[in-house]
Design a protein around this motif. Structure first.
Motif, short mmCIF file in Angstrom:
data_model
loop_
_atom_site.label_atom_id
_atom_site.label_comp_id
_atom_site.label_asym_id
_atom_site.label_seq_id
_atom_site.Cartn_x
_atom_site.Cartn_y
_atom_site.Cartn_z
N SER A 20 0.68 -1.19 0.08
CA SER A 20 -0.06 0.08 0.09
C SER A 20 0.90 1.33 -0.08
CB SER A 20 -0.78 -0.12 1.17
OG SER A 20 -1.72 -1.25 1.27
N ILE A 21 1.77 1.21 0.96
CA ILE A 21 2.59 2.49 0.93
C ILE A 21 3.47 2.64 -0.36
CG2 ILE A 21 4.51 3.37 2.21
CD1 ILE A 21 3.70 2.36 4.75
N LEU A 22 3.98 1.63 -0.87
CA LEU A 22 4.95 1.53 -2.02
C LEU A 22 4.10 2.14 -3.40
CD1 LEU A 22 7.48 -1.04 -1.88
CD2 LEU A 22 7.82 1.25 -1.67
N GLY A 23 2.76 1.60 -3.48
CA GLY A 23 1.68 2.08 -4.29
C GLY A 23 1.28 3.55 -4.13
N TYR A 24 1.02 3.81 -3.06
CA TYR A 24 0.62 5.01 -2.98
C TYR A 24 1.73 6.06 -3.26
CZ TYR A 24 -1.18 9.45 -0.63
OH TYR A 24 -1.54 10.72 -0.50
N ALA A 25 3.08 5.90 -2.83
CA ALA A 25 4.10 6.73 -3.11
C ALA A 25 4.15 6.67 -4.71
CB ALA A 25 5.46 6.34 -2.42
N ALA A 26 4.12 5.64 -5.51
CA ALA A 26 4.47 5.78 -6.76
C ALA A 26 3.42 6.64 -7.55
CB ALA A 26 4.00 4.30 -7.25
N SER A 27 1.85 6.49 -7.11
CA SER A 27 1.07 7.30 -7.60
C SER A 27 1.34 8.59 -7.44
CB SER A 27 -0.39 6.95 -6.89
OG SER A 27 -0.86 5.63 -7.14
N ILE A 28 1.79 9.05 -6.20
CA ILE A 28 2.06 10.47 -5.68
C ILE A 28 3.27 10.92 -6.81
CG2 ILE A 28 3.15 11.97 -4.29
CD1 ILE A 28 0.28 11.19 -3.50
N GLN A 29 4.12 10.15 -7.03
CA GLN A 29 5.31 10.47 -7.86
C GLN A 29 4.89 10.71 -9.34
OE1 GLN A 29 6.93 8.52 -10.34
NE2 GLN A 29 8.38 10.32 -10.72
N ARG A 30 3.90 9.84 -9.82
CA ARG A 30 3.30 10.10 -11.16
C ARG A 30 2.76 11.13 -11.31
NH1 ARG A 30 2.95 4.03 -11.25
NH2 ARG A 30 0.89 4.09 -10.17
N GLU A 31 1.70 11.60 -10.26
CA GLU A 31 1.03 12.75 -10.37
C GLU A 31 1.73 13.96 -10.34
OE1 GLU A 31 -2.08 15.39 -10.60
OE2 GLU A 31 -2.06 13.32 -11.12
N ALA A 32 3.07 14.06 -9.49
CA ALA A 32 3.89 15.05 -9.63
C ALA A 32 4.56 15.31 -10.72
CB ALA A 32 4.82 14.94 -8.23
N GLN A 33 4.89 14.27 -11.30
CA GLN A 33 5.73 14.10 -12.66
C GLN A 33 4.66 14.74 -13.65
OE1 GLN A 33 8.86 13.66 -13.17
NE2 GLN A 33 8.47 14.13 -15.44
N ARG A 34 3.45 14.39 -13.76
CA ARG A 34 2.57 14.88 -14.76
C ARG A 34 2.14 16.77 -14.65
NH1 ARG A 34 -2.32 17.01 -14.92
NH2 ARG A 34 -2.64 16.68 -12.80
N GLN A 35 2.19 17.12 -13.34
CA GLN A 35 1.88 18.37 -13.06
C GLN A 35 3.33 19.11 -13.43
OE1 GLN A 35 1.09 19.08 -9.06
NE2 GLN A 35 -1.03 18.01 -9.02
N LEU A 36 4.35 18.42 -13.33
CA LEU A 36 5.58 19.20 -13.72
C LEU A 36 5.78 19.07 -15.25
CD1 LEU A 36 8.55 20.33 -12.96
CD2 LEU A 36 9.37 17.85 -13.32
N SER A 37 5.28 18.13 -16.19
CA SER A 37 5.27 18.12 -17.38
C SER A 37 4.42 19.19 -17.89
CB SER A 37 4.89 16.98 -17.88
OG SER A 37 5.87 15.79 -17.46
N SER A 38 3.25 19.59 -17.30
CA SER A 38 2.23 20.52 -17.57
C SER A 38 2.94 21.89 -17.49
CB SER A 38 0.91 20.19 -16.76
OG SER A 38 0.41 18.89 -16.91
N ALA A 39 3.42 21.95 -16.45
CA ALA A 39 4.12 23.43 -16.02
C ALA A 39 5.01 23.77 -17.04
CB ALA A 39 4.68 23.51 -14.48
N ARG A 40 5.99 22.79 -17.32
CA ARG A 40 6.98 22.83 -18.42
C ARG A 40 6.60 23.20 -19.66
NH1 ARG A 40 11.04 18.01 -16.94
NH2 ARG A 40 12.38 18.94 -15.03
N ALA A 41 5.32 22.44 -20.15
CA ALA A 41 4.54 22.73 -21.25
C ALA A 41 4.13 24.40 -21.52
CB ALA A 41 3.43 21.75 -21.72
N ALA A 42 3.37 24.73 -20.27
CA ALA A 42 2.98 25.98 -20.07
C ALA A 42 4.11 27.07 -20.24
CB ALA A 42 2.15 26.10 -18.86
N GLU A 43 5.16 26.47 -19.63
CA GLU A 43 6.44 27.80 -19.60
C GLU A 43 6.81 27.87 -20.97
OE1 GLU A 43 10.79 28.19 -17.30
OE2 GLU A 43 9.34 26.72 -17.00
N ALA A 44 6.90 26.87 -21.71
CA ALA A 44 7.36 26.76 -23.01
C ALA A 44 6.52 27.43 -24.03
CB ALA A 44 7.65 25.17 -23.35
#
Length: 368
Positions: A151-175
């Motif tokens: 459960s903990i590792l799965g939750y951490a992986a989900s948080i990491q994927r969401e953070a990466q998605r938001q980072l990609s969106s922010a980079r696309a908006a910045e570009a």
């Protein structure tokens, strides 16, 4: 797959190999105590082969790999009761794969989040109880540990994927912002200055045609300045900013009000909505008469996107649209109502003589 995910999957692959080596060592020490030692070695050989090809299998087809991984973990636990002696099983001896099944639980957590980690851990725990034949304290302890880990590792992986998605969106908006600023500089240094010069020179001439040209150049300059000042819509990882695209429709005769934040919809929906709005504004220019003004409003709710176009023209009598359709004039029906219907939304057109016209376009946010 992100860099962090690749590191995690490599760690799981390494754990799978280390856990298999540990199981081989324990079997070698207890080889003579097993009822069917050859069968036990064959099972561990199969686990070793899967441990070697699992990283490639996960890289090619993750879904089937998850199924094989969990099946191997459950099967190796279940078969322990057949290959080992009854005395060793009831005395609490380690199962044949020992800690190897934890690799499957971790993999399910990384791939499917906390639910996948928890579900696979519960499955391993249930099979462990069935293999043992009783709810022993050690079995419960191992099952709880697996549930917490998955459960903990799965939750951490989900948080990491969401953070990466938001980072990609922010980079696309910045570009997109950087490109918009670059385009603004190019336009400002070229087209805008030419339009401004044309407006000034033509305005001083005595020729009526040049005076009209000056007025048109000035109007186009104002429109272009609005376009390059930050109202151009930009696509990102999550879709197209409808608010920015509609804001670009503002002019001397059209006031636009949009939310201060981006209203993200998929590009196809943005294209159709903008086309319907342009058709409504064209109707204002054609039918509302000279001097008519229009107001464009964009609203976003939890489920819908609502666009309203209202004008202060003369309006029209009830039933006028039906008469136009019967006469073969399908402009409103095809360019506005038809577009919204194809998107799964709706278009409402209300008017009354002397009170202008209002067009309301409603599209579900889930429209694609």
């Amino acid at each position: 797959m992100t860099g962090v995910e690749r590191v995690l999957w490599r760690a799981v692959a390494a754990y799978r190999v280390v856990a298999w080596v540990y199981a081989v060592v324990l079997l070698a020490r207890a080889d003579g105590d097993y009822a069917h030692p050859l069968g036990a070695w064959l099972v561990l050989a199969a686990l070793g082969a899967w441990s070697a090809v699992a990283p490639l299998a996960y890289a090619v087809r993750r879904g089937p790999a998850l199924g094989i991984d969990l099946a191997a973990a459950l099967g190796s636990i279940a078969v322990t009761g057949v290959l080992d002696t009854h005395e060793r099983v009831v005395s609490g001896a380690q199962t044949l794969p020992v800690v190897w099944p934890a690799a499957a639980v971790i993999s399910w957590g990384l791939a499917l989040g906390w639910a996948g980690g928890l579900g696979s851990a519960v499955a391993v725990g249930v099979v462990g109880v069935l293999e043992r034949g009783e709810l022993a304290q050690q079995t419960v302890h191992n099952a709880v540990l697996l549930c917490v880990t998955g459960s903990i590792l799965g939750y951490a992986a989900s948080i990491q994927r969401e953070a990466q998605r938001q980072l990609s969106s922010a980079r696309a908006a910045e570009a997109a912002l950087a490109e918009r600023e670059r385009l603004g500089r190019v336009v400002h240094d070229g087209v805008l200055q030419v339009l401004a010069l044309t407006a000034r020179r033509a305005a001083t001439a005595d020729d009526p045609d040049l005076t009209a040209l000056a007025a048109e150049a000035e109007a186009q300059e104002r429109a272009l300045r609005r376009l390059v000042s930050g109202v151009v819509g930009a696509s990102s990882a999550t879709g197209t900013d409808l608010a920015a695209r509609l804001a670009a429709l503002a002019s001397d005769d059209v006031d636009v009000a949009v939310p201060p934040v981006a209203v993200q919809v998929c590009p196809a929906v943005a294209d159709e909505l903008e086309a319907a709005v342009r058709a409504a504004l064209d109707n204002v220019r054609v039918h509302a008469g000279p001097g008519a003004h229009a107001w464009l409003l964009l609203e976003e709710t939890a489920e819908e996107v609502v666009v309203s176009v209202r004008d202060d023209g003369p309006g029209f009598a009830p039933g006028r649209l039906d008469e136009a359709e019967q006469a073969g004039r399908m402009g409103v029906r095809s360019s506005i109502v038809g577009r919204l219907r194809d998107l799964g939304g709706s278009a409402r057109i209300e008017a009354a003589p002397g009170f202008g016209t209002e067009v309301e376009l409603v599209v579900p946010k889930a429209a694609r």
